[in-house]
Design a protein around this motif. Structure first.
Motif, PDB file in Angstrom:
ATOM      1  N   ILE A   1       2.461   5.351   6.642  1.00 14.56           N
ATOM      2  CA  ILE A   1       1.318   5.316   6.142  1.00 14.56           C
ATOM      3  C   ILE A   1       0.850   6.864   5.704  1.00 14.56           C
ATOM      4  O   ILE A   1       0.962   7.666   6.465  1.00 14.56           O
ATOM      5  N   ARG A   2       0.627   6.993   4.353  1.00 16.38           N
ATOM      6  CA  ARG A   2       0.146   8.308   4.106  1.00 16.38           C
ATOM      7  C   ARG A   2      -1.373   8.486   3.528  1.00 16.38           C
ATOM      8  O   ARG A   2      -1.725   7.577   2.583  1.00 16.38           O
ATOM      9  N   GLU A   3      -2.301   9.441   3.891  1.00 16.15           N
ATOM     10  CA  GLU A   3      -3.492   9.292   3.443  1.00 16.15           C
ATOM     11  C   GLU A   3      -3.580  10.668   2.581  1.00 16.15           C
ATOM     12  O   GLU A   3      -3.140  11.681   2.946  1.00 16.15           O
ATOM     13  N   LYS A   4      -4.009  10.330   1.224  1.00 16.39           N
ATOM     14  CA  LYS A   4      -4.249  11.490   0.309  1.00 16.39           C
ATOM     15  C   LYS A   4      -5.520  11.860  -0.031  1.00 16.39           C
ATOM     16  O   LYS A   4      -6.609  10.954   0.243  1.00 16.39           O
ATOM     17  N   GLU A   5      -5.925  13.188  -0.172  1.00 16.05           N
ATOM     18  CA  GLU A   5      -7.111  13.511  -0.542  1.00 16.05           C
ATOM     19  C   GLU A   5      -6.843  14.409  -1.794  1.00 16.05           C
ATOM     20  O   GLU A   5      -5.890  14.962  -2.321  1.00 16.05           O
ATOM     21  N   LYS A   6      -8.067  14.632  -2.638  1.00 17.67           N
ATOM     22  CA  LYS A   6      -8.402  15.358  -3.706  1.00 17.67           C
ATOM     23  C   LYS A   6      -9.574  16.355  -3.618  1.00 17.67           C
ATOM     24  O   LYS A   6     -10.596  15.773  -3.206  1.00 17.67           O
ATOM     25  N   ASP A   7      -9.489  17.228  -4.643  1.00 21.22           N
ATOM     26  CA  ASP A   7     -10.622  18.101  -4.729  1.00 21.22           C
ATOM     27  C   ASP A   7     -10.497  18.965  -5.970  1.00 21.22           C
ATOM     28  O   ASP A   7      -9.583  19.440  -6.304  1.00 21.22           O
ATOM     29  N   PRO A   8     -11.577  19.003  -6.629  1.00 22.18           N
ATOM     30  CA  PRO A   8     -12.891  18.442  -6.644  1.00 22.18           C
ATOM     31  C   PRO A   8     -12.939  16.811  -6.951  1.00 22.18           C
ATOM     32  O   PRO A   8     -12.301  16.667  -7.856  1.00 22.18           O
ATOM     33  N   GLU A   9     -13.628  16.338  -6.520  1.00 20.07           N
ATOM     34  CA  GLU A   9     -13.450  14.751  -6.530  1.00 20.07           C
ATOM     35  C   GLU A   9     -14.009  14.272  -7.912  1.00 20.07           C
ATOM     36  O   GLU A   9     -13.440  13.541  -8.520  1.00 20.07           O
ATOM     37  N   VAL A  10     -14.901  15.038  -8.285  1.00 22.15           N
ATOM     38  CA  VAL A  10     -15.512  14.534  -9.772  1.00 22.15           C
ATOM     39  C   VAL A  10     -14.394  14.693 -10.962  1.00 22.15           C
ATOM     40  O   VAL A  10     -14.261  13.654 -11.633  1.00 22.15           O
ATOM     41  N   ARG A  11     -13.864  15.692 -10.732  1.00 22.44           N
ATOM     42  CA  ARG A  11     -12.937  16.127 -11.790  1.00 22.44           C
ATOM     43  C   ARG A  11     -11.454  15.434 -11.806  1.00 22.44           C
ATOM     44  O   ARG A  11     -10.759  15.305 -13.047  1.00 22.44           O
TER      45      ARG A  11
ATOM     46  N   LEU B   1      15.619   4.601 -12.645  1.00 23.40           N
ATOM     47  CA  LEU B   1      14.671   5.250 -11.609  1.00 23.40           C
ATOM     48  C   LEU B   1      14.335   4.395 -10.455  1.00 23.40           C
ATOM     49  O   LEU B   1      13.632   4.945  -9.683  1.00 23.40           O
ATOM     50  N   ALA B   2      14.536   3.055 -10.675  1.00 26.00           N
ATOM     51  CA  ALA B   2      14.048   2.203  -9.447  1.00 26.00           C
ATOM     52  C   ALA B   2      14.446   2.521  -8.270  1.00 26.00           C
ATOM     53  O   ALA B   2      13.762   2.481  -7.371  1.00 26.00           O
ATOM     54  N   ARG B   3      15.430   3.180  -8.081  1.00 22.50           N
ATOM     55  CA  ARG B   3      16.225   3.321  -6.698  1.00 22.50           C
ATOM     56  C   ARG B   3      15.715   4.861  -6.194  1.00 22.50           C
ATOM     57  O   ARG B   3      15.960   5.197  -5.303  1.00 22.50           O
ATOM     58  N   TRP B   4      15.280   5.415  -7.307  1.00 19.35           N
ATOM     59  CA  TRP B   4      14.994   7.076  -6.816  1.00 19.35           C
ATOM     60  C   TRP B   4      13.429   7.436  -6.619  1.00 19.35           C
ATOM     61  O   TRP B   4      13.183   8.492  -6.226  1.00 19.35           O
ATOM     62  N   LEU B   5      12.779   6.293  -6.762  1.00 19.42           N
ATOM     63  CA  LEU B   5      11.508   6.437  -6.138  1.00 19.42           C
ATOM     64  C   LEU B   5      10.842   5.661  -4.977  1.00 19.42           C
ATOM     65  O   LEU B   5      11.666   4.378  -4.807  1.00 19.42           O
ATOM     66  N   PRO B   6      10.055   5.802  -4.018  1.00 17.44           N
ATOM     67  CA  PRO B   6       9.800   4.971  -2.791  1.00 17.44           C
ATOM     68  C   PRO B   6       9.157   3.604  -3.399  1.00 17.44           C
ATOM     69  O   PRO B   6       8.349   3.523  -4.431  1.00 17.44           O
ATOM     70  N   GLU B   7       9.601   2.825  -2.569  1.00 17.46           N
ATOM     71  CA  GLU B   7       9.138   1.490  -3.047  1.00 17.46           C
ATOM     72  C   GLU B   7       7.734   1.202  -2.445  1.00 17.46           C
ATOM     73  O   GLU B   7       7.188   1.381  -1.317  1.00 17.46           O
ATOM     74  N   LEU B   8       6.726   0.961  -3.412  1.00 18.60           N
ATOM     75  CA  LEU B   8       5.134   0.924  -2.811  1.00 18.60           C
ATOM     76  C   LEU B   8       4.822  -0.538  -2.585  1.00 18.60           C
ATOM     77  O   LEU B   8       4.865  -1.467  -3.401  1.00 18.60           O
ATOM     78  N   LEU B   9       4.693  -0.829  -1.204  1.00 18.07           N
ATOM     79  CA  LEU B   9       4.229  -1.873  -0.619  1.00 18.07           C
ATOM     80  C   LEU B   9       2.842  -2.190  -0.832  1.00 18.07           C
ATOM     81  O   LEU B   9       2.469  -3.481  -0.953  1.00 18.07           O
ATOM     82  N   TRP B  10       2.071  -1.280  -0.787  1.00 21.69           N
ATOM     83  CA  TRP B  10       0.545  -1.716  -0.611  1.00 21.69           C
ATOM     84  C   TRP B  10      -0.210  -0.285  -0.530  1.00 21.69           C
ATOM     85  O   TRP B  10       0.192   0.749  -0.439  1.00 21.69           O
ATOM     86  N   HIS B  11      -1.269  -0.388  -1.576  1.00 21.99           N
ATOM     87  CA  HIS B  11      -2.219   0.729  -1.714  1.00 21.99           C
ATOM     88  C   HIS B  11      -3.449   0.298  -1.622  1.00 21.99           C
ATOM     89  O   HIS B  11      -3.966  -0.723  -1.925  1.00 21.99           O
ATOM     90  N   TYR B  12      -4.662   1.481  -1.091  1.00 18.86           N
ATOM     91  CA  TYR B  12      -6.090   1.093  -0.918  1.00 18.86           C
ATOM     92  C   TYR B  12      -6.726   2.336  -1.524  1.00 18.86           C
ATOM     93  O   TYR B  12      -6.250   3.466  -1.034  1.00 18.86           O
ATOM     94  N   THR B  13      -7.588   2.111  -2.343  1.00 23.74           N
ATOM     95  CA  THR B  13      -8.474   3.192  -2.728  1.00 23.74           C
ATOM     96  C   THR B  13      -9.755   2.874  -2.006  1.00 23.74           C
ATOM     97  O   THR B  13     -10.759   1.922  -2.116  1.00 23.74           O
ATOM     98  N   PHE B  14     -10.405   4.083  -1.153  1.00 24.65           N
ATOM     99  CA  PHE B  14     -11.642   3.928  -0.405  1.00 24.65           C
ATOM    100  C   PHE B  14     -12.771   4.058  -1.536  1.00 24.65           C
ATOM    101  O   PHE B  14     -12.657   4.977  -2.597  1.00 24.65           O
ATOM    102  N   THR B  15     -13.876   3.277  -1.753  1.00 23.68           N
ATOM    103  CA  THR B  15     -14.803   3.158  -2.601  1.00 23.68           C
ATOM    104  C   THR B  15     -15.614   4.615  -2.692  1.00 23.68           C
ATOM    105  O   THR B  15     -16.099   4.789  -3.458  1.00 23.68           O
ATOM    106  N   GLY B  16     -15.878   5.224  -1.410  1.00 22.40           N
ATOM    107  CA  GLY B  16     -16.777   6.239  -1.269  1.00 22.40           C
ATOM    108  C   GLY B  16     -16.227   7.696  -1.099  1.00 22.40           C
ATOM    109  O   GLY B  16     -14.906   7.444  -0.359  1.00 22.40           O
TER     110      GLY B  16
END
Length: 306
Positions: free
Chosen positions: A4-14, A34-49
């Motif tokens: 599980i990897r948590e991602k962040e970005k800055d600045p948020e609006v841009r 490409l299918a074998r060369w990228l990680p298999e994405l099982l699930w993702h979630y975007t926090f609303t705030g």
């Protein structure tokens, strides 16, 4: 097992939509090869705030300054490239370059190549290299300043992006810059690891690159390219050592050629932002490395996975 990897970005609006880039990569990756060369994405979630909400609650000053949007991506657990050595390291490294190149041609620009973004897994008895962490890459059709917005991990960034103008976004980020980052990763792993194990402090070179600012790291990289013999590991395999030196020679030669070109432009008073770059042919940039005999030798020795 999953990671599980948590991602962040800055600045948020841009960067509001930037977290979707990883999903776009996976959409492209549904097409072979490409299918074998990228990680298999099982699930993702975007926090609303944004994280500014957490900062506002306790009354922190300037809660929106440096605010982030948080994402969670779940993929199958992968192995780090730093566990590998010799022809196995070269094979997985080469596969990661192939993945990155294909995505670049599709308009997905990683721009933050580092060892932590280069992984691998077993499939049918073969190691499959994975180019990871595309969720904050840029896209060819991005609007606004992101095309030149500076991203990257300093020890692995191309030398041309490390001076002040490069850091401020005045140098256009091109494919060759990411390709150079791949070479710095290869150098980093070869010099600092033995048999997949990080050397002890004091015995491994380049430690200070992780703490230097971008400009100082760029200066130190120039010294490294000028005096590689000061860093050469005596216990490295001959075939890997030949390739390592060839890579260093390519970086030095083409860096010097661009420096001469910039001087000529300055003498003609013709140098403006980003126009010191010659037109880029992506395949030609990679061919500089693939035509080297030492590359072909490692391909032959490694019994590659593809």
């Amino acid at each position: 097992m999953h990671s599980i990897r948590e991602k962040e970005k800055d600045p948020e609006v841009r960067r509001e939509a930037q977290g979707s880039h990883g999903q776009e990569c996976h959409g492209i990756a549904e097409q072979p090869p490409l299918a074998r060369w990228l990680p298999e994405l099982l699930w993702h979630y975007t926090f609303t705030g944004p994280t500014s909400g957490f900062r506002e609650a306790p009354g922190m000053p300037e809660p929106t300054k440096g605010s982030r949007m948080l994402y969670i991506f779940v993929s199958r657990k992968l192995k780090p490239i730093t566990e590998l050595h010799g022809e196995e390291l070269f094979d997985v490294w080469r596969q990661c370059i192939s993945c990155h190149l294909t995505l670049w041609k599709e308009g997905v620009y990683h721009r933050d190549v580092s060892p932590t973004n280069m992984m691998w897994y077993w499939k049918d008895g073969k190691r499959i290299g994975v180019s990871n962490d595309y969720d904050f890459s840029s896209l060819a059709d991005d609007l606004g300043p992101r095309g030149n917005e500076r991203t990257g991990t300093v020890p692995f960034m191309a030398i041309d992006l490390l001076p002040e103008k490069g850091q401020s976004g005045e140098v256009k980020h091109m494919y060759r810059h990411d390709l150079e980052s791949f070479v710095w990763v290869f150098i980093w792993v070869c010099l600092r690891y033995r048999e997949g194990v990080l050397l002890p402090t004091g015995l491994r070179p380049l430690d200070k690159w992780a703490t230097l600012d971008a400009v100082a790291c760029g200066m130190d990289k120039h010294y490294f390219l000028t005096y590689p013999q000061n860093y050469y590991p005596l216990d490295i395999d001959d075939d890997m050592g030949d390739f390592l030196f060839d890579c260093i020679d390519v970086l030095r030669h083409h860096g010097n050629r661009r420096a001469v070109r910039r001087i000529k432009l300055l003498k003609r008073r013709a140098m403006k932002q980003s126009n010191d770059e010659e037109p880029e042919d992506i395949d030609d940039s990679l061919d500089i490395f693939t035509i080297m005999p030492s590359w072909a030798n490692l391909i032959k020795l490694g019994n590659p996975s593809q």
